[in-house]
Enzyme design. Structure first.
Site, PDB file in Angstrom:
ATOM      1  NE  ARG A 166      -3.157   1.935   4.773  1.00 15.09           N
ATOM      2  CZ  ARG A 166      -3.902   2.146   3.685  1.00 15.09           C
ATOM      3  NH1 ARG A 166      -4.060   1.202   2.779  1.00 15.09           N
ATOM      4  NH2 ARG A 166      -4.476   3.324   3.496  1.00 15.09           N
ATOM      5  CB  ALA A 167       0.481   1.008  -1.040  1.00 18.58           C
ATOM      6  CB  SER A 168      -4.984  -0.038  -1.073  1.00 20.17           C
ATOM      7  OG  SER A 168      -5.350   1.008  -0.189  1.00 20.17           O
ATOM      8  CB  THR A 169      -3.278  -2.746  -4.776  1.00 20.27           C
ATOM      9  OG1 THR A 169      -2.667  -1.665  -5.501  1.00 20.27           O
ATOM     10  CG2 THR A 169      -4.744  -2.433  -4.546  1.00 20.27           C
ATOM     11  CD  GLN A 218      -2.494   1.799  -4.311  1.00 23.48           C
ATOM     12  OE1 GLN A 218      -2.501   1.264  -3.208  1.00 23.48           O
ATOM     13  NE2 GLN A 218      -3.373   2.714  -4.669  1.00 23.48           N
TER      14      GLN A 218
END
Length: 210
Positions: free
Chosen positions: A10-13, A16
């Protein structure tokens, strides 16, 4: 029945690199004599439960399957109520959470007698709670510092806000008008749910004006 190992990235944006953690997870799995059976990848904030891929993983997972993450904050930056909901689902499924930054969780990969397993589960659950709380605090601290920086910049007349990707927003708008779902738009445009929601709000506001 053989347990399966699921890697969760998982990455926030969207900016990324969500696949960055794949290499260290593969290395860890190989050292443990394991094979990652499937990968679940998404660009979503860890502070929300709106994570389709995480819940798709948990939907197909069976008892004793492994949810493998690089760090606990990849799994949760949730507030306490949402974390309890997610943790309750994980426990009800009997899924073992193994994080590279949580050494006690590594021992869950090697089953022993019932007493040992229960002790390890209890210890790991406590440590998981602690790291989840730390991850949430880090999230809130960073947001507070960001707000303080923005307020200072506004007071000094320097704040311009984040530039809008007009081409991306136009494409998302077209897909929304075409009736595409949020998930489908995110898949097509490789953008975050927050971006789709923002464009959806703009579309709704423009329609209300008309």
């Amino acid at each position: 029945m053989t347990s399966r190992v699921y890697g969760y990235l998982r990455a926030s944006t969207n900016e990324q690199d969500v696949s960055r953690a794949r290499a260290p997870l593969l290395t860890f799995a190989a050292e443990q004599g394991l094979t990652v059976d499937a990968w679940f990848t998404e660009n979503e904030s860890g502070a929300t439960l709106q994570r389709p891929e995480l819940f798709r993983l948990l939907d197909i997972a069976r008892t004793d399957d492994v949810l493998l993450v690089e760090q606990v904050d990849r799994l949760s930056r949730l507030n306490s109520n949402d974390w309890e909901r997610l943790q309750g689902l994980i426990k009800s499924k009997g899924v073992r959470v193994v994080a590279l930054d949580l050494p006690t969780s590594h021992q869950l990969l090697h089953t022993g007698d019932e007493f040992t397993n229960r002790m390890l589960g209890a210890i790991n659950g406590m440590m998981l709670d602690m790291l989840a709380a730390i991850a949430r605090k880090d999230y809130e601290d960073r947001r507070r510092r960001q707000r303080q920086g923005i307020n200072k910049a506004k007071a000094e007349g320097r704040y311009r806000g984040r530039p809008v990707d007009e081409r991306l927003h136009a494409s998302v708008r077209e897909l929304l008008m075409d009736g595409k779902s949020y998930s489908k738009i995110m898949e097509i445009m490789k953008c975050s749910r927050a971006t789709v929601a923002r464009v959806a709000r703009d579309v709704k506001q423009s329609q209300s004006v008309i």
